[in-house]
Design a protein around this motif. Structure first.
Motif, PDB file in Angstrom:
ATOM      1  N   ARG A 207      24.347  12.680  25.892  1.00 33.63           N
ATOM      2  CA  ARG A 207      23.829  13.285  26.937  1.00 33.63           C
ATOM      3  C   ARG A 207      23.651  14.850  26.796  1.00 33.63           C
ATOM      4  O   ARG A 207      22.732  15.653  27.001  1.00 33.63           O
ATOM      5  CB  ARG A 207      23.855  12.775  28.432  1.00 33.63           C
ATOM      6  CG  ARG A 207      22.989  13.080  29.431  1.00 33.63           C
ATOM      7  CD  ARG A 207      23.495  12.596  30.916  1.00 33.63           C
ATOM      8  NE  ARG A 207      23.946  11.150  30.583  1.00 33.63           N
ATOM      9  CZ  ARG A 207      24.853  10.605  31.403  1.00 33.63           C
ATOM     10  NH1 ARG A 207      25.414  11.311  32.471  1.00 33.63           N
ATOM     11  NH2 ARG A 207      25.057   9.248  31.317  1.00 33.63           N
ATOM     12  N   GLU A 208      24.937  15.286  26.611  1.00 33.60           N
ATOM     13  CA  GLU A 208      24.991  16.771  26.327  1.00 33.60           C
ATOM     14  C   GLU A 208      24.206  17.409  25.269  1.00 33.60           C
ATOM     15  O   GLU A 208      23.789  18.683  25.344  1.00 33.60           O
ATOM     16  CB  GLU A 208      26.815  16.884  26.128  1.00 33.60           C
ATOM     17  CG  GLU A 208      27.065  18.575  25.836  1.00 33.60           C
ATOM     18  CD  GLU A 208      28.487  18.408  25.698  1.00 33.60           C
ATOM     19  OE1 GLU A 208      28.992  19.501  24.812  1.00 33.60           O
ATOM     20  OE2 GLU A 208      29.229  17.871  26.291  1.00 33.60           O
ATOM     21  N   PHE A 209      23.917  16.487  24.366  1.00 37.97           N
ATOM     22  CA  PHE A 209      22.973  17.059  23.157  1.00 37.97           C
ATOM     23  C   PHE A 209      21.339  16.683  23.547  1.00 37.97           C
ATOM     24  O   PHE A 209      20.628  16.873  22.540  1.00 37.97           O
ATOM     25  CB  PHE A 209      23.399  16.602  21.861  1.00 37.97           C
ATOM     26  CG  PHE A 209      24.737  17.403  21.435  1.00 37.97           C
ATOM     27  CD1 PHE A 209      24.465  18.482  20.535  1.00 37.97           C
ATOM     28  CD2 PHE A 209      26.167  17.265  21.867  1.00 37.97           C
ATOM     29  CE1 PHE A 209      25.687  19.129  20.069  1.00 37.97           C
ATOM     30  CE2 PHE A 209      27.038  17.742  21.575  1.00 37.97           C
ATOM     31  CZ  PHE A 209      26.758  18.916  20.526  1.00 37.97           C
ATOM     32  N   GLY A 210      21.221  16.114  24.545  1.00 35.29           N
ATOM     33  CA  GLY A 210      20.148  15.624  25.082  1.00 35.29           C
ATOM     34  C   GLY A 210      19.375  14.389  24.255  1.00 35.29           C
ATOM     35  O   GLY A 210      18.018  14.423  23.930  1.00 35.29           O
ATOM     36  N   LEU A 211      20.267  13.658  23.994  1.00 36.58           N
ATOM     37  CA  LEU A 211      20.143  12.391  23.167  1.00 36.58           C
ATOM     38  C   LEU A 211      20.610  11.210  24.014  1.00 36.58           C
ATOM     39  O   LEU A 211      21.108  11.117  24.779  1.00 36.58           O
ATOM     40  CB  LEU A 211      21.076  12.281  21.696  1.00 36.58           C
ATOM     41  CG  LEU A 211      20.814  13.532  20.850  1.00 36.58           C
ATOM     42  CD1 LEU A 211      22.109  13.574  19.902  1.00 36.58           C
ATOM     43  CD2 LEU A 211      19.522  13.776  20.240  1.00 36.58           C
TER      44      LEU A 211
END
Length: 235
Positions: free
Chosen positions: A40-44
């Motif tokens: 989630r931190e990397f938008g994944l």
């Protein structure tokens, strides 16, 4: 069960080597959450079935797998760092032992050498066992960072070194594991293997001599109390 050896609970090992995550400590759920937070931190978003695929994997290999699974290998380093940071925060806030772990370890302690062989960083294993009140029961902790030549599971290195440090041949040591990765590692090292928790799907589960639902099973505790004496094995 391996056909040419005695049934596991009719046997008395000379040392027991435990996995940590998911075996002694209820921290596999923290890895699952940490992977989710890192993605989630990397938008994944984690692909379907990723949690089972990554179970028992060394965190650096897991970070690379996370990046490869979303076709962004250039993110491997960043995802690995985020994974470890999130896990350390979660496990520090909520260290919980697996059912039966404390009783089994305390029953075995002092009767024969005990060790931990884990894919986790040493700071995680040491800290988790310390907070759970179990650290003093283990003479040795082996993780991939223990030495330059110690490779993570499923390589056999951590179990081979743990048995050697305990002063016993691998065939005289019992490994306690919850993942196919760990079972493969211990089996390749020549230890007999007790699998605990839900039996994983796939042929790899057959490499364990026995699977039990948890460390709290009455027959396992009876075995520890009656057959493990630290002396010669009964006829």
């Amino acid at each position: 069960m391996t056909p040419h050896v005695r049934p596991l609970l009719d046997w008395s090992p000379d040392a027991v080597v435990f996995d940590c995550d998911g075996t002694l400590m209820d921290s596999e759920r923290h890895w699952v959450e940490a992977r989710s937070l890192a993605f989630r931190e990397f938008g994944l978003q984690a692909p379907a079935g990723f949690a089972e695929q990554a179970k028992g994997m060394h965190y650096e290999e897991c970070g690379r797998l996370m990046a490869d699974s979303v076709h962004k290998p250039e993110l491997a380093s960043g995802l690995t760092g985020a994974l470890l940071d999130h896990f350390l925060e979660l496990v520090t806030d909520d260290p919980v032992t697996m059912p039966g772990a404390v009783q089994l370890v305390r029953t075995l302690s002092g009767r024969l050498p005990l060790a931990v062989a884990s894919n986790c960083p040493m700071v995680v294993v040491e800290g988790s066992l310390e907070r759970a009140g179990l650290r003093t029961h283990f003479q040795h902790i082996v993780v991939p960072e223990t030495g330059d030549s110690v490779r993570p599971k499923p390589w056999p290195d951590v179990y081979l070194l743990a048995a050697r440090l305990c002063g016993v041949p691998p065939l005289r040591a019992l490994a306690v594991e919850d993942s196919l990765t760990g079972v493969e590692s211990a089996h390749r090292a020549g230890l007999r293997v007790l699998g605990v928790g839900p039996r994983p799907a796939g042929d790899g589960a057959e490499r364990a001599d026995l699977w039990l639902p948890s460390l709290h099973e009455p027959e396992l505790l009876t075995w520890a109390e009656t057959r493990i004496s630290g002396g010669p094995e009964p006829d």
